[in-house]
Design an enzyme around this catalytic site. Sequence first.
Site, PDB file in Angstrom:
ATOM      1  CB  SER A  40      -0.932   0.009   1.221  1.00 19.14           C
ATOM      2  OG  SER A  40      -0.187  -0.115   2.427  1.00 19.14           O
TER       3      SER A  40
ATOM      4  CG  ASN B 268       1.181  -5.381   4.514  1.00 19.27           C
ATOM      5  OD1 ASN B 268       0.551  -4.726   5.331  1.00 19.27           O
ATOM      6  ND2 ASN B 268       1.307  -5.011   3.251  1.00 19.27           N
TER       7      ASN B 268
ATOM      8  CG  ASP C  71      -3.732   4.840   7.945  1.00 14.22           C
ATOM      9  OD1 ASP C  71      -2.839   5.718   7.952  1.00 14.22           O
ATOM     10  OD2 ASP C  71      -3.950   4.103   6.974  1.00 14.22           O
TER      11      ASP C  71
ATOM     12  CG  HIS D 208      -1.434   3.737   4.418  1.00 14.99           C
ATOM     13  ND1 HIS D 208      -2.274   3.154   5.359  1.00 14.99           N
ATOM     14  CD2 HIS D 208      -0.884   2.714   3.715  1.00 14.99           C
ATOM     15  CE1 HIS D 208      -2.247   1.845   5.211  1.00 14.99           C
ATOM     16  NE2 HIS D 208      -1.418   1.550   4.221  1.00 14.99           N
TER      17      HIS D 208
ATOM     18  N   GLY E  19      -1.857  -4.357   1.208  1.00 14.90           N
ATOM     19  CA  GLY E  19      -1.931  -5.553   2.031  1.00 14.90           C
ATOM     20  C   GLY E  19      -0.999  -6.665   1.611  1.00 14.90           C
TER      21      GLY E  19
END
Length: 197
Positions: free
Chosen positions: A26, A92, A173, A176, A63
């Site tokens: 991502s 991840n 979040d 990012h 992801g």
Amino acid sequence: MRLFLLSLCLWIGVAHSAPILVFGDSLSAAYGLEEEQGWAWLLKSRLQSNGDDREVINLSVSGETTGGGLARLPDALARYQPSIVVLELGANDGLRGLSPARMQANLSRMIESAQAIDAQVLVLGMRLPPSYGKRYVDRFEATYPRLAEQHQVALMPFMLAPLGVDESLFQDDRLHPTADAQPILLDAIWPFLAPLL
């Protein structure tokens, strides 16, 4: 002799136009943003402004783990025959607490696959929060320099380093980067990528 020179010119033209493949998660897929705002898209514009006409193929998937990347990469290499592969995977794996040894093995096989078609590789390294425990964090972070040394590939030790702890450069979040952060990321990646062009 004339035929040889023509063949050489054609080969140089093909080599120059071979694309750059961005293969990540991502952080490279412009998560939460328009595709045109992401650093990989901005890279395409920078190349064009420098008179470099090669394409930038961004196959990053939000992801994605190194296991998923390893499964997808052979088809991508066969289809696009890139001259450069920017490999940005592992975050991840770390966030899910997966084995650093398995992560290293997956990344190693991806690097070897790229090198098998004579593509140059730039690895964008990642780090984890200390809350994951010192032993696990140390093992995770040691993976990237070990791979760079083993395979003699270019390494940016920590992709997000230029953003520091500036919360305004991260989305809500706090994982990012924002649109404003994307040019900063590209500026930081560029010195590692430019020597491969």
